[in-house]
Design an enzyme around this catalytic site. Structure first.
Site, PDB file in Angstrom:
ATOM      1  CE  LYS A 243      -3.459   5.109  -1.489  1.00  0.00           C
ATOM      2  NZ  LYS A 243      -4.508   5.691  -2.337  1.00  0.00           N
TER       3      LYS A 243
ATOM      4  CB  THR B 276     -13.245   5.185   4.898  1.00  0.00           C
ATOM      5  OG1 THR B 276     -12.021   4.439   4.834  1.00  0.00           O
ATOM      6  CG2 THR B 276     -12.927   6.671   4.999  1.00  0.00           C
TER       7      THR B 276
ATOM      8  CE1 TYR C 171      -3.913   2.251   0.742  1.00  0.00           C
ATOM      9  CE2 TYR C 171      -2.452   3.254   2.363  1.00  0.00           C
ATOM     10  CZ  TYR C 171      -3.617   3.286   1.626  1.00  0.00           C
ATOM     11  OH  TYR C 171      -4.481   4.344   1.757  1.00  0.00           O
TER      12      TYR C 171
END
Length: 257
Positions: free
Chosen positions: A157, A188, A153
């Site tokens: 990014k 989220t 991840y």
């Protein structure tokens, strides 16, 4: 300069990719509140419609898979003049590198990095030809700071930031701005795994200067800013909205005197 209208987006059309939930939904609502017409695009057509219904007549919904380059190209060609593009779609597989499978790695790369490349190309071309536009994509604090289990991840990014900076350099002479937003911890669906663990959740809250998680709506102001004339001289930037996470290195509680 009429500073009272600095953040207004009247007459603009925005596409929010990932607009069906979380940060994407709140970004779409905020853009519409400042006068933009908003296309809520999401892989999940039901949630995209729900967002559009929350907004009202200024919004529409489309089903769109950002991993489908042909679909992206068709959307960019069929939606008319697009002034603002917001990309929020992302995925994270939380595993240490030695436990990762190649399939999992490829999945994270595809949605977080390859899709960014495709979105920038699909929508950026018309903006460059027209001579105006704003592209905003969500990176992360993980572009600059990592932890075990976030390797793939974080790599995507960080890669996204450099890709967007390159687009900013290439599109800038045509008047097109390209920027990234780097959130900290936000409540989220992507962070549900952490929220399910009270200890993990609190540890993240304690890491930043404000001592809490962000709500999705707290990212919306950054989107409106970067989309508007208030940011007319901002491009190639990474705007941190992280509660001070990247500014703080540990915590210290002094003993009572």
């Amino acid at each position: 300069m009429d500073y009272s209208s600095l953040f207004r987006l009247d007459g603009k059309t925005a596409v929010v990719l990932g607009g069906g939930s979380g940060i994407g939904r709140e970004s779409a609502r905020a853009l519409a509140a400042h006068g933009a017409k908003v296309v809520c695009a999401d892989y999940n057509q039901v949630t995209a419609r729900e967002t559009a219904e929350l907004i009202g007549p200024a919004a529409s919904a489309v089903q769109l898979d950002v991993l489908d380059s042909d679909a992206l190209a068709k959307a960019a060609a069929s939606l008319g003049q697009i002034d603002i593009v917001v990309l929020t779609a992302a995925v994270n597989v939380r595993k240490r590198l030695l436990d990762y499978t190649r399939a999992e790695f490829d999945r994270v790369i595809a949605l977080n990095l390859t899709a960014t490349f495709e979105v920038v190309r699909a929508f950026g071309g018309a903006m460059v030809e027209r001579g105006s536009g704003s592209i905003i994509a969500f990176s992360s604090i993980r572009a600059v700071t990592v932890e075990p289990g976030q390797g793939a991840y974080a790599a995507t990014k960080a890669g996204m930031v450099q890709l967007l900076r390159t687009a900013a350099a290439e599109f800038g002479p045509a008047g097109v701005r390209v920027n990234a937003i780097a959130p900290g911890v936000v409540e989220t669906p992507l962070t549900q795994q952490i929220k399910n663990s009270p200890e993990w959740y609190q540890a993240y809250a304690d890491k930043n200067a404000l001592g809490r998680w962000a709500k999705p709506q707290e990212l919306a102001g950054a989107v409106v800013y970067l989309a508007s004339e208030a940011a007319s001289y901002v491009t190639g930037a990474v705007l941190s909205v992280d509660g001070g996470w990247t500014a703080v290195d540990g915590r210290f509680d002094p003993p009572a005197s």
